[in-house]
Scaffold this motif. Structure first.
Motif, PDB file in Angstrom:
ATOM      1  N   PRO A   1      -5.239  -1.216  -6.948  1.00 57.75           N
ATOM      2  CA  PRO A   1      -6.430  -1.756  -6.275  1.00 57.75           C
ATOM      3  C   PRO A   1      -6.218  -3.125  -5.643  1.00 57.75           C
ATOM      4  O   PRO A   1      -6.961  -3.522  -4.765  1.00 57.75           O
ATOM      5  CB  PRO A   1      -7.486  -1.823  -7.375  1.00 57.75           C
ATOM      6  CG  PRO A   1      -6.718  -1.797  -8.653  1.00 57.75           C
ATOM      7  CD  PRO A   1      -5.425  -1.093  -8.383  1.00 57.75           C
ATOM      8  N   SER A   2      -5.192  -3.864  -6.070  1.00 55.79           N
ATOM      9  CA  SER A   2      -4.948  -5.176  -5.476  1.00 55.79           C
ATOM     10  C   SER A   2      -4.152  -5.088  -4.189  1.00 55.79           C
ATOM     11  O   SER A   2      -4.011  -6.071  -3.488  1.00 55.79           O
ATOM     12  CB  SER A   2      -4.230  -6.083  -6.481  1.00 55.79           C
ATOM     13  OG  SER A   2      -2.917  -5.596  -6.722  1.00 55.79           O
ATOM     14  N   ALA A   3      -3.612  -3.911  -3.886  1.00 57.75           N
ATOM     15  CA  ALA A   3      -2.805  -3.749  -2.670  1.00 57.75           C
ATOM     16  C   ALA A   3      -3.671  -3.448  -1.481  1.00 57.75           C
ATOM     17  O   ALA A   3      -4.729  -2.925  -1.554  1.00 57.75           O
ATOM     18  CB  ALA A   3      -1.782  -2.644  -2.854  1.00 57.75           C
TER      19      ALA A   3
ATOM     20  N   TRP B   1       0.827  -1.207   0.000  1.00 57.81           N
ATOM     21  CA  TRP B   1       0.000   0.000   0.000  1.00 57.81           C
ATOM     22  C   TRP B   1       0.865   1.264   0.000  1.00 57.81           C
ATOM     23  O   TRP B   1       0.569   2.219  -0.701  1.00 57.81           O
ATOM     24  CB  TRP B   1      -0.927  -0.009   1.210  1.00 57.81           C
ATOM     25  CG  TRP B   1      -1.801   1.181   1.291  1.00 57.81           C
ATOM     26  CD1 TRP B   1      -2.881   1.466   0.502  1.00 57.81           C
ATOM     27  CD2 TRP B   1      -1.677   2.278   2.198  1.00 57.81           C
ATOM     28  NE1 TRP B   1      -3.435   2.665   0.878  1.00 57.81           N
ATOM     29  CE2 TRP B   1      -2.716   3.180   1.919  1.00 57.81           C
ATOM     30  CE3 TRP B   1      -0.788   2.565   3.225  1.00 57.81           C
ATOM     31  CZ2 TRP B   1      -2.880   4.364   2.628  1.00 57.81           C
ATOM     32  CZ3 TRP B   1      -0.963   3.736   3.930  1.00 57.81           C
ATOM     33  CH2 TRP B   1      -1.996   4.618   3.629  1.00 57.81           C
ATOM     34  N   LEU B   2       1.949   1.249   0.771  1.00 52.53           N
ATOM     35  CA  LEU B   2       2.827   2.428   0.827  1.00 52.53           C
ATOM     36  C   LEU B   2       3.606   2.639  -0.466  1.00 52.53           C
ATOM     37  O   LEU B   2       3.861   3.778  -0.846  1.00 52.53           O
ATOM     38  CB  LEU B   2       3.793   2.315   2.008  1.00 52.53           C
ATOM     39  CG  LEU B   2       3.169   2.473   3.383  1.00 52.53           C
ATOM     40  CD1 LEU B   2       4.199   2.172   4.467  1.00 52.53           C
ATOM     41  CD2 LEU B   2       2.603   3.869   3.561  1.00 52.53           C
ATOM     42  N   THR B   3       3.970   1.567  -1.131  1.00 56.96           N
ATOM     43  CA  THR B   3       4.769   1.722  -2.347  1.00 56.96           C
ATOM     44  C   THR B   3       3.913   2.023  -3.558  1.00 56.96           C
ATOM     45  O   THR B   3       4.386   2.630  -4.511  1.00 56.96           O
ATOM     46  CB  THR B   3       5.628   0.472  -2.611  1.00 56.96           C
ATOM     47  OG1 THR B   3       4.794  -0.673  -2.661  1.00 56.96           O
ATOM     48  CG2 THR B   3       6.685   0.308  -1.524  1.00 56.96           C
ATOM     49  N   ASP B   4       2.640   1.595  -3.554  1.00 59.04           N
ATOM     50  CA  ASP B   4       1.745   1.885  -4.680  1.00 59.04           C
ATOM     51  C   ASP B   4       0.308   1.985  -4.176  1.00 59.04           C
ATOM     52  O   ASP B   4      -0.487   1.070  -4.364  1.00 59.04           O
ATOM     53  CB  ASP B   4       1.861   0.822  -5.770  1.00 59.04           C
ATOM     54  CG  ASP B   4       1.152   1.226  -7.052  1.00 59.04           C
ATOM     55  OD1 ASP B   4       0.605   2.353  -7.121  1.00 59.04           O
ATOM     56  OD2 ASP B   4       1.129   0.401  -7.986  1.00 59.04           O
TER      57      ASP B   4
END
Length: 83
Positions: free
Chosen positions: A81-83, A74-77
């Motif tokens: 939507p899959s994160a 989540w932090l990197t991208d």
């Protein structure tokens, strides 16, 4: 020396402005949040439900549960939507 060596036992909880409790017993509630009244019934058995005690008030809240890998993704991208 740790905090237990410098703070009297009964005063240790006075160091915390916010207490967050999940899946607690009535005894734990009485020790950590005695000023806000009796322990509330835990209506939602699913994981991630917490009681936040602050300034003499209690609010039930839902927290996001994420694994370390979920957080990194989540932090990197954050737009993925899959994160």
């Amino acid at each position: 020396m740790g905090p237990q060596a410098t703070v009297p036992k009964g005063a240790a909880r006075e160091l915390f402005a916010t207490v967050i409790l999940a899946r607690f017993t009535a005894d734990t509630w009485q020790v950590l949040a005695p000023t806000v009244g009796p322990a509330p019934k835990q209506r939602h058995p699913q994981q991630g439900r917490y009681h936040v005690i602050q300034h003499g008030e209690v609010e039930e809240t839902q927290a996001i549960r994420m694994t370390d890998a979920d957080v990194v993704a989540w932090l990197t991208d954050p737009d993925d939507p899959s994160a």
